[in-house]
Design a protein around this motif. Structure first.
Motif, PDB file in Angstrom:
ATOM      1  N   ALA A 395       0.828  -1.210   0.000  1.00 27.23           N
ATOM      2  CA  ALA A 395       0.000   0.000   0.000  1.00 27.23           C
ATOM      3  C   ALA A 395       0.861   1.257   0.000  1.00 27.23           C
ATOM      4  O   ALA A 395       0.561   2.237  -0.700  1.00 27.23           O
ATOM      5  CB  ALA A 395      -0.940  -0.011   1.208  1.00 27.23           C
ATOM      6  N   LYS A 396       1.937   1.238   0.761  1.00 21.24           N
ATOM      7  CA  LYS A 396       2.833   2.400   0.812  1.00 21.24           C
ATOM      8  C   LYS A 396       3.496   2.629  -0.548  1.00 21.24           C
ATOM      9  O   LYS A 396       3.557   3.769  -1.038  1.00 21.24           O
ATOM     10  CB  LYS A 396       3.906   2.183   1.887  1.00 21.24           C
ATOM     11  N   ALA A 397       3.981   1.543  -1.164  1.00 24.29           N
ATOM     12  CA  ALA A 397       4.624   1.676  -2.474  1.00 24.29           C
ATOM     13  C   ALA A 397       3.623   2.140  -3.521  1.00 24.29           C
ATOM     14  O   ALA A 397       3.944   2.961  -4.398  1.00 24.29           O
ATOM     15  CB  ALA A 397       5.257   0.346  -2.880  1.00 24.29           C
ATOM     16  N   ALA A 398       2.388   1.624  -3.452  1.00 24.20           N
ATOM     17  CA  ALA A 398       1.364   2.031  -4.409  1.00 24.20           C
ATOM     18  C   ALA A 398       1.012   3.505  -4.246  1.00 24.20           C
ATOM     19  O   ALA A 398       0.828   4.232  -5.233  1.00 24.20           O
ATOM     20  CB  ALA A 398       0.126   1.157  -4.244  1.00 24.20           C
ATOM     21  N   ALA A 399       0.913   3.939  -2.989  1.00 26.78           N
ATOM     22  CA  ALA A 399       0.607   5.344  -2.738  1.00 26.78           C
ATOM     23  C   ALA A 399       1.710   6.263  -3.248  1.00 26.78           C
ATOM     24  O   ALA A 399       1.455   7.424  -3.615  1.00 26.78           O
ATOM     25  CB  ALA A 399       0.395   5.563  -1.233  1.00 26.78           C
ATOM     26  N   GLU A 400       2.942   5.752  -3.288  1.00 25.42           N
ATOM     27  CA  GLU A 400       4.066   6.539  -3.804  1.00 25.42           C
ATOM     28  C   GLU A 400       4.182   6.453  -5.315  1.00 25.42           C
ATOM     29  O   GLU A 400       5.107   7.025  -5.906  1.00 25.42           O
ATOM     30  CB  GLU A 400       5.359   6.053  -3.148  1.00 25.42           C
ATOM     31  N   GLY A 401       3.262   5.706  -5.955  1.00 19.69           N
ATOM     32  CA  GLY A 401       3.246   5.642  -7.406  1.00 19.69           C
ATOM     33  C   GLY A 401       4.122   4.575  -8.019  1.00 19.69           C
ATOM     34  O   GLY A 401       4.468   4.671  -9.204  1.00 19.69           O
ATOM     35  N   ASN A 402       4.485   3.546  -7.268  1.00 19.39           N
ATOM     36  CA  ASN A 402       5.321   2.479  -7.807  1.00 19.39           C
ATOM     37  C   ASN A 402       4.481   1.642  -8.777  1.00 19.39           C
ATOM     38  O   ASN A 402       3.691   0.792  -8.367  1.00 19.39           O
ATOM     39  CB  ASN A 402       5.858   1.602  -6.667  1.00 19.39           C
ATOM     40  N   GLU A 403       4.679   1.860 -10.073  1.00 20.88           N
ATOM     41  CA  GLU A 403       3.856   1.214 -11.093  1.00 20.88           C
ATOM     42  C   GLU A 403       4.046  -0.297 -11.126  1.00 20.88           C
ATOM     43  O   GLU A 403       3.115  -1.051 -11.406  1.00 20.88           O
ATOM     44  CB  GLU A 403       4.156   1.819 -12.462  1.00 20.88           C
ATOM     45  N   SER A 404       5.262  -0.754 -10.858  1.00 23.77           N
ATOM     46  CA  SER A 404       5.523  -2.185 -10.860  1.00 23.77           C
ATOM     47  C   SER A 404       4.730  -2.877  -9.758  1.00 23.77           C
ATOM     48  O   SER A 404       4.114  -3.936  -9.984  1.00 23.77           O
ATOM     49  CB  SER A 404       7.019  -2.452 -10.682  1.00 23.77           C
ATOM     50  N   VAL A 405       4.718  -2.297  -8.563  1.00 19.19           N
ATOM     51  CA  VAL A 405       3.953  -2.868  -7.445  1.00 19.19           C
ATOM     52  C   VAL A 405       2.458  -2.828  -7.745  1.00 19.19           C
ATOM     53  O   VAL A 405       1.730  -3.803  -7.492  1.00 19.19           O
ATOM     54  CB  VAL A 405       4.285  -2.114  -6.144  1.00 19.19           C
ATOM     55  N   ILE A 406       1.980  -1.721  -8.290  1.00 19.86           N
ATOM     56  CA  ILE A 406       0.554  -1.590  -8.603  1.00 19.86           C
ATOM     57  C   ILE A 406       0.130  -2.639  -9.629  1.00 19.86           C
ATOM     58  O   ILE A 406      -0.914  -3.298  -9.487  1.00 19.86           O
ATOM     59  CB  ILE A 406       0.246  -0.171  -9.116  1.00 19.86           C
ATOM     60  N   LYS A 407       0.957  -2.832 -10.665  1.00 24.32           N
ATOM     61  CA  LYS A 407       0.640  -3.818 -11.704  1.00 24.32           C
ATOM     62  C   LYS A 407       0.578  -5.230 -11.127  1.00 24.32           C
ATOM     63  O   LYS A 407      -0.355  -5.993 -11.412  1.00 24.32           O
ATOM     64  CB  LYS A 407       1.688  -3.733 -12.806  1.00 24.32           C
ATOM     65  N   ASP A 408       1.572  -5.579 -10.289  1.00 23.40           N
ATOM     66  CA  ASP A 408       1.576  -6.912  -9.676  1.00 23.40           C
ATOM     67  C   ASP A 408       0.381  -7.090  -8.746  1.00 23.40           C
ATOM     68  O   ASP A 408      -0.237  -8.161  -8.711  1.00 23.40           O
ATOM     69  CB  ASP A 408       2.882  -7.132  -8.901  1.00 23.40           C
ATOM     70  N   ALA A 409       0.061  -6.038  -7.962  1.00 26.65           N
ATOM     71  CA  ALA A 409      -1.051  -6.124  -7.015  1.00 26.65           C
ATOM     72  C   ALA A 409      -2.377  -6.323  -7.748  1.00 26.65           C
ATOM     73  O   ALA A 409      -3.238  -7.099  -7.305  1.00 26.65           O
ATOM     74  CB  ALA A 409      -1.098  -4.877  -6.147  1.00 26.65           C
ATOM     75  N   ARG A 410      -2.560  -5.640  -8.873  1.00 21.08           N
ATOM     76  CA  ARG A 410      -3.798  -5.799  -9.657  1.00 21.08           C
ATOM     77  C   ARG A 410      -3.944  -7.248 -10.151  1.00 21.08           C
ATOM     78  O   ARG A 410      -5.013  -7.833 -10.083  1.00 21.08           O
ATOM     79  CB  ARG A 410      -3.782  -4.853 -10.851  1.00 21.08           C
ATOM     80  N   ILE A 412      -2.502 -10.046  -8.920  1.00 19.56           N
ATOM     81  CA  ILE A 412      -2.680 -10.985  -7.813  1.00 19.56           C
ATOM     82  C   ILE A 412      -4.094 -10.898  -7.241  1.00 19.56           C
ATOM     83  O   ILE A 412      -4.712 -11.913  -6.908  1.00 19.56           O
ATOM     84  CB  ILE A 412      -1.632 -10.710  -6.712  1.00 19.56           C
ATOM     85  N   ALA A 413      -4.612  -9.675  -7.154  1.00 21.03           N
ATOM     86  CA  ALA A 413      -5.947  -9.469  -6.576  1.00 21.03           C
ATOM     87  C   ALA A 413      -7.062  -9.763  -7.560  1.00 21.03           C
ATOM     88  O   ALA A 413      -8.242  -9.634  -7.220  1.00 21.03           O
ATOM     89  CB  ALA A 413      -6.071  -8.038  -6.061  1.00 21.03           C
ATOM     90  N   GLY A 414      -6.716 -10.159  -8.792  1.00 22.18           N
ATOM     91  CA  GLY A 414      -7.745 -10.443  -9.790  1.00 22.18           C
ATOM     92  C   GLY A 414      -8.332  -9.207 -10.409  1.00 22.18           C
ATOM     93  O   GLY A 414      -9.457  -9.233 -10.905  1.00 22.18           O
ATOM     94  N   GLU A 415      -7.578  -8.108 -10.390  1.00 18.79           N
ATOM     95  CA  GLU A 415      -8.072  -6.848 -10.946  1.00 18.79           C
ATOM     96  C   GLU A 415      -7.184  -6.371 -12.094  1.00 18.79           C
ATOM     97  O   GLU A 415      -7.023  -5.169 -12.310  1.00 18.79           O
ATOM     98  CB  GLU A 415      -8.110  -5.768  -9.851  1.00 18.79           C
ATOM     99  N   ALA A 416      -6.599  -7.316 -12.838  1.00 15.29           N
ATOM    100  CA  ALA A 416      -5.652  -6.945 -13.889  1.00 15.29           C
ATOM    101  C   ALA A 416      -6.294  -6.067 -14.954  1.00 15.29           C
ATOM    102  O   ALA A 416      -5.625  -5.214 -15.559  1.00 15.29           O
ATOM    103  CB  ALA A 416      -5.068  -8.211 -14.527  1.00 15.29           C
ATOM    104  N   ALA A 417      -7.585  -6.264 -15.199  1.00 18.54           N
ATOM    105  CA  ALA A 417      -8.262  -5.493 -16.235  1.00 18.54           C
ATOM    106  C   ALA A 417      -8.752  -4.132 -15.736  1.00 18.54           C
ATOM    107  O   ALA A 417      -9.207  -3.305 -16.530  1.00 18.54           O
ATOM    108  CB  ALA A 417      -9.444  -6.293 -16.789  1.00 18.54           C
ATOM    109  N   ASP A 418      -8.673  -3.922 -14.438  1.00 15.25           N
ATOM    110  CA  ASP A 418      -9.170  -2.667 -13.859  1.00 15.25           C
ATOM    111  C   ASP A 418      -7.997  -1.708 -13.665  1.00 15.25           C
ATOM    112  O   ASP A 418      -7.262  -1.798 -12.683  1.00 15.25           O
ATOM    113  CB  ASP A 418      -9.860  -2.949 -12.522  1.00 15.25           C
ATOM    114  N   SER A 419      -7.824  -0.798 -14.586  1.00 15.61           N
ATOM    115  CA  SER A 419      -6.690   0.131 -14.523  1.00 15.61           C
ATOM    116  C   SER A 419      -6.854   1.186 -13.442  1.00 15.61           C
ATOM    117  O   SER A 419      -5.920   1.939 -13.162  1.00 15.61           O
ATOM    118  CB  SER A 419      -6.501   0.822 -15.875  1.00 15.61           C
ATOM    119  N   SER A 420      -8.039   1.230 -12.813  1.00 17.52           N
ATOM    120  CA  SER A 420      -8.255   2.240 -11.769  1.00 17.52           C
ATOM    121  C   SER A 420      -7.935   1.715 -10.368  1.00 17.52           C
ATOM    122  O   SER A 420      -7.842   2.504  -9.422  1.00 17.52           O
ATOM    123  CB  SER A 420      -9.710   2.727 -11.810  1.00 17.52           C
TER     124      SER A 420
END
Length: 727
Positions: A395-410, A412-420
């Motif tokens: 969450a901290k990395a995502a809040a700082e804009g880490n695109e790699s972490v955000i992409k992996d988190a989407r 893993i969480a089953g939200e790969a198609a949800d760019s928001s």
């Protein structure tokens, strides 16, 4: 020939990196190397170094022996040579190199699309977790080089047919650079000593150093000492600029490499990176004045040693100046994070090291999250809290804009198609990827069930609760039907064999249910994929063998399998405040119990009573056995001194003999390595598991020694009684 240097020196900017490389991930490894070079270039660096074996990653193990690995390494090096950002910079990268049919662990020094030097490692790490001699040979030709014939793909880029390989240094027009590779720093006669006396001013160290609790300070002190000669006088300085680079992340195995790239100048840390980070690339830079090094080398005794030093290093020339002497460039020294190195407390190391390891493992495994059987005890509580720590870091990395972490988190969480979707709430993200279950029986208490439920609610995990008495009863019925015998618990008059068998049934059924739920819970929630099952047996239980083989401690991976009970309790106490989880206090105050036997008004099962030793004692046995390399007799002699004031020699002898009779170390879940006395038997602690548990010769020696020793504990009791009487 020595480098031609300006007497006053100049300003030079250098860069060192922590890279999250992955074994045999040549595409990803190349991308991260090129990104680090680009960042270093943007910061004005003229010298960039990276971690050990960064092209292949450090943890390839027997893949190092494959010709494919060596071929692909050269192919990656071509891409680095062709990189525009690397053109006007000395770039130091690591890869395996075969020379005269011998495989070496090497650094490749590049400049202007040329290879200046191939520097093989001279002293290889071959203890504990490390097996470098299995794959590599050390370069044994001190201060010597040979011609290395380059492969055609490199010749086509550089125009060079051969380059020097061996023990040499790189000399520019204004300074001199020497390589010291990881383990070489830890040797008694480290290469930097001779290099410094021969005029080398900049030292590089590319490492693959893993995280272990309380280890970092030793590493930092050794590197500071490299440019600050031991002594108390302020004049006793050898001087120098030292760059340390390290692998970061889980490289595909039990180890977590903890980064901590940093730069020291004359024994002082002047720039440092982070120890635990989800960033794949971290570049640390510093701009320093070469004159700062030279002024520290005016100490008379040092000058006399340098003047008399024999056997100069071969100098490989780089026709360039790395420093600037222009008036407008003569600014104050610039560093990233100046000051004494910042150390994490052991509690914080437990919170962040395994959490980063879990994130790397999860994102690279392609799985949809984690599953933990929550027992209501402190071990599974610690495992769950570490997963929550991972979610906090994400969450901290995502809040700082880490695109790699955000992409992996989407993904893993089953939200790969949800760019928001951005996982900025750790509890919300935890609810998506972390699943827990309380598996109760008639032997379970309301207290443990409520603690498990309360913890899951506090961290946001998706929690289930079940009673598995029907499963247990089915096994009992089957056994009675086949044999005509009905086993009973000890409290109901059963034998030890019956009692143990009935406990093990419950434990092993929990493992079966854990994997069933891990495979199907995502389906239940309308998602695809499966979950990784986490174990929660600590290092002391593994050392003692206090677990059922293939029970719920048998899992895919275990983040606490090399952490002691003592450290886990400290971590939980810290996390209760740091993570604002007051529920954790309930776990600290609970008696450790497996809850596998019926609870009566006169009996509640206790882990330490069952083990016949305390967790604190187990930690001591483990360190003496592994780190101090003691057998039964040596351990008894050591403890007779340390415990003799409170225990008789025969009591101590009985404790030591009981430990050696009872400890076992097989069927351990692959665990995060955090403690130097881990009994992990696949890699770290190689001992046989089929012992003659009578230890007849050793135990006779202990008994003979114990019977001849005075009983200091009785003297202590007498003195205590005198003090009470006097009072």
């Amino acid at each position: 020939m020595a480098a031609s240097v300006h007497p006053a020196g100049g300003l030079i900017t250098v860069a060192t990196c922590s890279l999250n490389q992955h074994a045999l991930d040549f595409d990803g490894n190349l991308e991260r190397i090129l990104r680090s070079i680009k960042i270093a270039k943007e910061k004005g660096a003229k010298l960039r170094i990276g971690p050990e074996l960064e092209i292949t990653a450090y943890g390839c193990q027997d893949h190092f022996l494959e010709g494919d690995t060596q071929l692909h390494s050269w192919q990656v090096l071509v891409k680095i040579l062709e990189c525009e950002d690397a053109y006007d910079m000395v770039v130091d990268v690591g890869m395996p190199v075969v020379h005269k049919n011998v495989l070496y662990n090497c650094r490749i020094i590049l400049y202007q699309r040329k290879i200046l030097l191939i520097r093989p490692k001279m002293w290889l790490a071959n203890d504990g977790n490390y097996r470098e001699l299995r794959w590599f040979s050390p370069w044994m030709k001190h201060k010597q080089t040979e011609d290395f014939h380059l492969p055609k793909m490199i010749v086509d880029v550089t125009g060079q047919q051969t380059v020097p390989i061996g023990h040499a240094v790189v000399s520019t027009q204004d300074t001199c650079i020497g390589v010291e590779l990881c383990e070489e720093l830890f040797t008694p006669a480290a290469p930097h000593i001779e290099m410094a006396l021969d005029g080398v001013e900049i030292f590089t160290n590319s490492s693959g150093s893993h995280h272990e609790l309380r280890k970092l300070r030793t590493r930092i002190d050794l590197i500071k000492e490299a440019t600050l000669k031991a002594g108390t006088l302020p004049t006793s300085l050898s001087g120098g600029l030292y760059l340390y680079a390290n692998q970061q992340g889980c490289d595909g195995d039990r180890l977590y490499y903890d980064g901590c790239a940093f730069i020291t100048l004359n024994g002082r840390v002047i720039a440092q990176g982070s120890q635990f980070s989800l960033n794949d690339v971290e570049v640390v830079t510093a701009t320093v004045h070469l004159q700062d090094i030279r002024s520290h080398r005016t100490w008379s005794s040092r000058s006399m040693q340098a003047a008399g030093h024999e056997g100069a290093f071969q100098r490989v020339r780089a026709e360039t100046r790395l420093s600037s002497e222009d008036a407008e460039d003569l600014i104050e020294t610039q560093v990233d994070h100046e000051g004494e190195f910042e150390y994490n407390m052991p509690e914080e190391e437990v919170a962040y090291g395994p959490a980063c390891w879990l994130w790397d493992y999860l994102r690279r495994s392609g799985m949809g999250g984690y599953f933990v059987p929550l027992s209501g005890g402190i071990d599974s509580c610690a495992t769950a809290t570490i997963v929550y720590s991972m979610c906090r870091l994400v969450a901290k990395a995502a809040a700082e804009g880490n695109e790699s972490v955000i992409k992996d988190a989407r993904r893993i969480a089953g939200e790969a198609a949800d760019s928001s979707y951005v996982p900025i709430d750790p509890r919300e993200f935890c609810g998506r990827i972390f699943h827990t279950c309380y598996m109760g029986t008639s032997n379970s208490s309301d207290e443990t069930r409520n603690r498990a439920k309360g913890l899951a609610e506090a961290i946001g995990a998706y929690h289930t609760d079940l009673n598995m008495d029907a499963c247990v009863a089915a096994i009992h019925t089957l056994f009675a039907f086949v044999t005509g015998k009905k086993p009973e618990y000890k409290v109901h008059g059963g034998s030890n064999a019956e009692n143990l068998a009935l406990q093990n049934i419950q434990a092993r059924l929990r493992m079966l249910l854990a994997y069933l739920f891990a495979q199907l819970l995502p389906w239940v929630r309308g998602k695809t994929g499966a979950l990784l099952v986490l174990g929660s047996a600590n290092v002391d239980e593994a050392l003692r063998g206090y677990y059922t083989k293939y029970d719920c401690s048998a899992a895919d991976i275990n983040p606490i399998g090399s952490i002691s009970k003592v450290d886990l309790k400290r971590f939980i106490a810290w996390a209760g405040k740091a993570f604002e989880l007051p529920i954790l206090d309930d776990f600290l105050n609970a008696t450790p119990t497996a809850e596998l036997e019926p609870i009566t008004k006169d009996y509640v099962q206790s882990d330490e009573i069952d083990m016949g030793m305390t967790y604190e004692e187990l930690s001591i046995y483990g360190r003496l056995r592994k780190q101090s390399k003691m057998g039964p007799y040596g351990m008894f002699n050591k403890l007779a001194i340390e415990w003799g004031h409170r225990l008789s020699p025969t009591d101590i002898a009985d404790k030591v003999k009981y430990f050696f009779r009872m400890h076992k170390m097989t069927t351990l879940t692959p665990s995060y390595h955090a403690e130097a006395y881990s009994p992990e038997d696949q890699r770290f602690d190689h001992r046989p598991f089929l012992y003659n548990t009578r230890w007849a010769w050793q135990f006779r020696a202990i008994d003979a020694k114990a019977s001849a020793m005075p009983d200091r504990s009785k003297k202590g009791e007498a003195n205590k009684g005198d003090n009470v009487q006097a009072a």
